[in-house]
Design an enzyme around this catalytic site. Structure first.
Site, mmCIF file in Angstrom:
data_model
loop_
_atom_site.group_PDB
_atom_site.id
_atom_site.type_symbol
_atom_site.label_atom_id
_atom_site.label_comp_id
_atom_site.label_asym_id
_atom_site.label_seq_id
_atom_site.Cartn_x
_atom_site.Cartn_y
_atom_site.Cartn_z
ATOM 1 N N GLU A 186 0.478 66.839 -19.781
ATOM 2 C CA GLU A 186 -0.744 66.359 -19.146
ATOM 3 C C GLU A 186 -1.464 65.475 -20.148
ATOM 4 O O GLU A 186 -1.502 65.781 -21.341
ATOM 5 C CB GLU A 186 -1.637 67.528 -18.743
ATOM 6 N N TYR A 243 3.665 57.323 -23.707
ATOM 7 C CA TYR A 243 4.472 58.170 -22.827
ATOM 8 C C TYR A 243 5.253 57.335 -21.809
ATOM 9 O O TYR A 243 6.426 57.596 -21.554
ATOM 10 C CB TYR A 243 3.592 59.198 -22.112
#
Length: 160
Positions: free
Chosen positions: A116, A128
Site C-alpha cells: 500500500e 513501484y
C-alpha cells in the site's frame, strides 16, 4: 588517467543484506523519520523474529540507509514497510533494495507481492510502477496527513 578519473567519480554501490535483530534500532529510527507513526524498536524486533517475515537492509559506504520488511503467507507476500534515508533518495538505492528483496520473496515461494502506498507519494508510486507494480485497489481516507486523510493505493506485482 581515465581509469583513475572514472574510479574517483564512480558512485559507490549499495550493499543489500538480510536484516537481523541487531538492525532493529536503526530500522526503528529510520522508520520514525520516514513515517507519521513510527514503529518502536520492540515492534521491529518482534517482526524480525517472526519466521514469516523477510527483511533486508541496505548500506552505502558502510552506513545503514534503508530497509524493507515483508510478511509471507502461503504464496503471497505483503511489503509492510520500505524506507530509504531522505539524504540518499533518488540515487537508485530503493530500486536495488527492492530488486534483491523481490528476488528473495520469489525464492521463498511467493508468487505475488502486494503493498500500500499513499496516493500522493509520487516518487514512491513512480518507483513501484517502474518495477512492475499495478494498482488493484484503493482504501479511502487511509493515511493521516496534515491536510486530512489521504487514500492508499493497493498495488500488486506478480513474481517469477
Amino acid at each position: 588517467m581515465i581509469g583513475w578519473l572514472a574510479r574517483l567519480f564512480r558512485r559507490p554501490e549499495p550493499s543489500v543484506s538480510e536484516a537481523s535483530l541487531r538492525d532493529a534500532r536503526a530500522i526503528a529510527a529510520l522508520h520514525a523519520r520516514s513515517f507519521r507513526r513510527g514503529w518502536s524498536e520492540h515492534e521491529i524486533e518482534r517482526m524480525l523474529s517472526d519466521k514469516s517475515v523477510l527483511a533486508h537492509r541496505v548500506s552505502l559506504d558502510g552506513r545503514f540507509c534503508g530497509f524493507v520488511v515483508s510478511r509471507i503467507a502461503a504464496d503471497e507476500a505483503e511489503i509492510l514497510s520500505v524506507a530509504v534515508d531522505a539524504s540518499r533518495r533518488g540515487a537508485g538505492i530503493g530500486r536495488r533494495l527492492l530488486q534483491i528483496h523481490l528476488g528473495r520473496l520469489a525464492a521463498r515461494g511467493a508468487r505475488a507481492v502486494f503493498l500500500e502506498v499513499e496516493d500522493g507519494n509520487a516518487p514512491a508510486r513512480r518507483l513501484y510502477e517502474s518495477m512492475g507494480f499495478r494498482e488493484v485497489g484503493r482504501r479511502k481516507a487511509y493515511y493521516p496527513t496534515d491536510s486530512g486523510p489521504a487514500p492508499a493505493l493497493v498495488l500488486r506485482r506478480n513474481l517469477g
